[in-house]
Design a protein around this motif. Structure first.
Motif, short mmCIF file in Angstrom:
data_model
loop_
_atom_site.label_atom_id
_atom_site.label_comp_id
_atom_site.label_asym_id
_atom_site.label_seq_id
_atom_site.Cartn_x
_atom_site.Cartn_y
_atom_site.Cartn_z
N ALA A 157 37.45 7.39 3.24
CA ALA A 157 37.38 5.86 3.11
C ALA A 157 36.17 5.47 2.53
O ALA A 157 36.01 4.35 1.57
CB ALA A 157 37.57 5.16 4.45
N ARG A 158 34.89 6.19 3.01
CA ARG A 158 33.62 5.76 2.13
C ARG A 158 33.62 6.09 0.81
O ARG A 158 32.94 5.42 -0.20
CB ARG A 158 32.32 6.62 2.90
CG ARG A 158 32.17 5.87 4.21
CD ARG A 158 30.84 6.41 4.71
NE ARG A 158 30.81 7.84 4.99
CZ ARG A 158 31.16 8.52 6.28
NH1 ARG A 158 31.58 7.75 7.38
NH2 ARG A 158 31.25 10.07 6.43
N ALA A 183 46.20 6.05 7.41
CA ALA A 183 46.28 4.83 8.15
C ALA A 183 44.99 4.24 7.69
O ALA A 183 44.80 2.89 7.40
CB ALA A 183 46.39 4.83 9.42
N ARG A 184 43.81 5.05 7.67
CA ARG A 184 42.48 4.44 7.42
C ARG A 184 42.50 3.90 5.91
O ARG A 184 41.53 3.08 5.80
CB ARG A 184 41.52 5.70 7.79
CG ARG A 184 40.06 5.15 7.58
CD ARG A 184 39.63 4.36 8.54
NE ARG A 184 38.03 3.84 8.47
CZ ARG A 184 37.32 4.42 9.28
NH1 ARG A 184 37.59 5.53 10.29
NH2 ARG A 184 35.95 4.26 9.28
N LEU A 185 42.98 4.73 5.07
CA LEU A 185 43.13 4.35 3.70
C LEU A 185 44.15 3.09 3.21
O LEU A 185 44.07 2.77 1.97
CB LEU A 185 43.17 5.62 2.69
CG LEU A 185 42.21 6.94 2.91
CD1 LEU A 185 42.65 7.97 2.20
CD2 LEU A 185 40.67 6.19 2.71
N ILE A 235 46.95 9.83 10.20
CA ILE A 235 45.59 9.30 10.41
C ILE A 235 44.78 9.17 9.51
O ILE A 235 44.15 7.80 9.46
CB ILE A 235 44.71 10.41 11.44
CG1 ILE A 235 45.58 10.58 12.91
CG2 ILE A 235 43.17 10.06 11.87
CD1 ILE A 235 45.13 11.63 13.53
N VAL A 236 44.59 9.86 8.43
CA VAL A 236 43.92 9.47 7.15
C VAL A 236 44.52 8.44 6.30
O VAL A 236 43.86 7.58 6.04
CB VAL A 236 43.80 10.68 6.41
CG1 VAL A 236 42.80 10.46 4.88
CG2 VAL A 236 42.91 11.97 7.01
N ALA A 296 39.05 10.96 7.74
CA ALA A 296 39.47 9.58 7.24
C ALA A 296 38.17 8.72 6.85
O ALA A 296 38.53 8.08 5.91
CB ALA A 296 40.48 9.21 8.37
N ALA A 297 37.16 8.52 8.04
CA ALA A 297 36.17 7.93 7.71
C ALA A 297 35.30 8.32 6.45
O ALA A 297 34.82 7.38 5.54
CB ALA A 297 35.37 7.86 8.79
N GLU A 309 40.02 11.87 12.30
CA GLU A 309 39.26 10.61 12.14
C GLU A 309 38.23 10.77 11.29
O GLU A 309 37.83 9.78 10.73
CB GLU A 309 39.08 9.85 13.77
CG GLU A 309 40.41 9.73 14.41
CD GLU A 309 41.15 8.37 14.10
OE1 GLU A 309 40.63 7.72 13.08
OE2 GLU A 309 42.08 8.29 14.69
N ARG A 310 37.37 11.69 11.52
CA ARG A 310 36.23 12.01 10.66
C ARG A 310 36.45 12.15 9.43
O ARG A 310 35.59 11.58 8.38
CB ARG A 310 35.35 13.26 11.43
CG ARG A 310 34.83 12.88 12.93
CD ARG A 310 34.26 14.28 13.32
NE ARG A 310 33.66 14.13 14.69
CZ ARG A 310 32.53 13.85 15.15
NH1 ARG A 310 31.67 13.53 14.02
NH2 ARG A 310 32.00 13.46 16.24
#
Length: 404
Positions: free
Chosen positions: A245-246, A270-272, A267-268, A241-242, A238-239
């Motif tokens: 995303a930034r 899905a965030r992107l 997980i990554v 991925a965040a 999750e970290r």
């Protein structure tokens, strides 16, 4: 025996960018145009388009007469020098094209000559017509072509006065040289790159998050229990991925088929807002009978096998595991395929310790023992960029700042 002149050209608007090639086949004695071909090939580099043009020209000549002598004339110095064996083929996108071109006709039937661009106007015009058609969402049509009308000048036959001397490769020795040149895997030159290579293919290399075996430092390859992420590993994903995303630079996600890598990638991605592709070449080494054991346990149970493994990249772990040499060959093949698929793009590869170290080692030209001199943390990021001239640049290694 009939003699043909093949004039070929390729181009890319952006390098890489929308690309196409043009080809004209002439009768060497009369200058008569026997065949024309052009094609919009999508997003590619100039060099790829030039080689696609060469392939199309040789194929068209073979269709007219497979026993004819063929004289290829192109304004691409790279293609001419590589196909005559004077330069080695460096780039993974080019190697298969050059090898294929070397097989279209027997090498003793083909000669190559570099010509200035102004003497390659017919093929150049065809290539531009193909790119224009592609821009309109159409296919190039010979019935709509004006290339011959706009560039009609009779060609000089090979060897005519004032002509740049042809580089001729004939006989068994020269044929072998052509094939070697087409299939060679060369070490890229060292130095500053040229100014017009386009965007590199950039691989952001993410080691998967922790599994229950990770903090225990147990061998965990592709032949073991295939563990999933632990709660810590999912938080790490999750970290990552965040952080990615930034940055907003990743355009595609490719993962190893092993569960921990696919879970991290999911997980990554899905965030992107991206899908995950799977490539078997990114899986971890198979550690055979050592799977699930610590280094100390392997030392105690298989001391001679471990010493051999530490001493030679060709040594396999006990029980039919995979050597580092075999892993390197697999990773290199996956690398070349992915570079071709994602030219000019930034791709996240979610994989494992040995493949990531191998990507970095190969990019640096480092020896196999370099694998033992790198530390790679769970959920760390590394990055390697691959340029059109065959060079690679390591941009990042074992970055864990996003986990702090």
């Amino acid at each position: 025996m009939r003699e043909f002149i093949v004039e070929a050209d390729g181009g890319s608007r952006g390098n890489p960018g929308p690309a196409g090639y043009g080809v004209v086949v002439r009768d060497a004695a009369t200058g008569e145009t026997l065949a024309e071909a052009a094609e919009y090939i999508g997003f590619a580099t100039n060099n790829v388009a030039e080689y696609r043009g060469l392939l199309a020209g040789l194929t068209a000549a073979r269709a007219l007469d497979p026993e004819a002598r063929v004289h290829v004339r192109m304004d691409s110095k790279l293609v001419i020098e590589q196909m005559t064996g004077r330069w080695k083929v460096k780039h993974p996108l080019i190697k298969p094209l050059a090898a294929e071109a070397a097989r279209v006709l027997p090498p003793e039937q083909v000669t190559y000559e570099w010509i200035p661009r102004e003497r390659n106007q017919h093929a150049d015009r065809l290539a531009n017509e193909a790119m224009d058609a592609g821009k309109r969402g159409e296919q190039w049509s010979p019935s709509a072509s004006r290339a011959e009308l706009d560039t009609r000048t009779p060609p000089e036959p090979p060897g005519a006065a004032g002509e740049v001397q042809a580089v001729e490769a004939t006989g068994a020795g020269a044929a072998a040289a052509d094939v070697r040149a087409a299939q060679a895997v060369a070490t890229p030159g060292v130095g500053w790159a040229g100014p017009d290579m386009g965007a590199p293919a950039t691989f952001v290399l993410l080691r998967h998050g922790e599994t229950p075996l990770t903090p225990q430092k147990r061998f965990s390859g592709s032949g073991g229990s295939d563990p999933s992420l632990s709660a810590v590993g999912r938080d790490q994903a999750e970290r990552v991925a965040a952080a990615l995303a930034r940055r907003g630079t990743v355009q595609a996600v490719v993962a190893s088929p092993l569960a921990r890598a696919r879970e991290t990638a999911g997980i990554v991605a899905a965030r992107l807002g991206l899908d995950v592709s799977v490539d078997d070449g990114l899986r971890e080494t198979d550690f055979g009978a050592w799977e699930g054991l610590t280094f100390g346990e392997v030392r105690e149970r298989y001391p001679e096998d471990l010493d051999a493994w530490l001493s030679s990249p060709d040594a396999e772990p006990t029980g039919g595991g995979e050597s580092f040499a075999a892993t390197a060959a697999r990773v290199a093949a996956a690398r070349d395929k992915l570079i071709a698929a994602y030219a000019g793009r930034t791709v996240l590869l979610v994989t494992h310790v040995t493949p990531i170290k191998t990507f970095v080692r190969l990019a640096l030209g480092a020896p196999p023992e370099a694998l033992f001199r790198m530390e790679l943390s769970a959920a760390s990021l590394s990055a390697v960029a691959y340029y059109a001239d065959g060079n690679a640049s390591v941009r990042l290694f074992n970055d864990t700042s996003h986990l702090r």
